[in-house]
Design a protein around this motif. Structure first.
Motif, PDB file in Angstrom:
ATOM      1  N   ARG A  89       1.641  -7.770   1.919  1.00  0.00           N
ATOM      2  CA  ARG A  89       2.621  -6.686   1.822  1.00  0.00           C
ATOM      3  C   ARG A  89       2.296  -5.745   0.671  1.00  0.00           C
ATOM      4  O   ARG A  89       2.456  -4.531   0.788  1.00  0.00           O
ATOM      5  N   VAL A 131       6.226  -1.909   5.789  1.00  0.00           N
ATOM      6  CA  VAL A 131       6.746  -2.510   4.562  1.00  0.00           C
ATOM      7  C   VAL A 131       7.832  -1.584   4.056  1.00  0.00           C
ATOM      8  O   VAL A 131       7.653  -0.370   3.990  1.00  0.00           O
ATOM      9  N   THR A 159       9.341  -6.706   5.709  1.00  0.00           N
ATOM     10  CA  THR A 159       8.026  -6.444   6.292  1.00  0.00           C
ATOM     11  C   THR A 159       7.985  -6.913   7.741  1.00  0.00           C
ATOM     12  O   THR A 159       8.766  -7.775   8.156  1.00  0.00           O
TER      13      THR A 159
END
Length: 147
Positions: free
Chosen positions: A6, A78, A135
């Motif tokens: 992420r 994200v 995410t």
């Protein structure tokens, strides 16, 4: 996504969509696409005009969200949200130049900076500490259908 994935994704080159609470007119949040910077483990940095509605709302809320995505399959995104930890006014020239070079080729970045020199002197730099992460990575899902 894993923490490493992420953070790497957020550090990649995407146009972000900033979200900040906007209590005017009993409406939803203000959502605005913009350039940003981020290094894994660090702070999200954005720049905006010091007198803009966006800057006023960020100061009032003391926090904002940023969402970035891949627009091509397999889709990934994200989203981060957190408190503002600093506002630099005026925007440091080195930060202005780094952001232009992040999003534009060298020749175009130089032209952009020259053409927008006066406007960019009215900008501030806002740094946010990512506190909440959301995410999704649909790569595994898409692989099931890729035969």
């Amino acid at each position: 996504m894993s923490v490493q994935d992420r953070e790497a994704f957020l550090a990649g080159l995407h146009v972000g969509v900033l979200g900040v609470d906007d209590p005017r007119h009993d409406g939803g949040p203000l959502l605005v696409p913009l350039w940003y910077s981020y290094e894994p483990g660090g702070l999200v940095a954005i720049e905006t005009g010091r007198k803009t509605q966006k800057a006023r709302l960020i100061r009032e809320a003391g926090r904002f969200s940023l969402c970035v995505q891949d627009e091509k399959a397999p889709y990934r995104y994200v989203s981060v949200e957190g408190p503002v930890v600093s506002i630099e006014d005026p925007l440091p020239p080195v930060e202005r130049e780094a952001l232009a070079h992040r999003y534009l080729e060298a020749e175009n970045a130089a032209a952009y900076l020259a053409a927008n020199h006066q406007q960019l002197t009215d900008d501030i730099l806002v740094r946010m500490r990512p506190q909440r992460w959301r995410t999704a990575d649909f790569s595994a899902f898409a692989a099931e259908f890729d035969t």
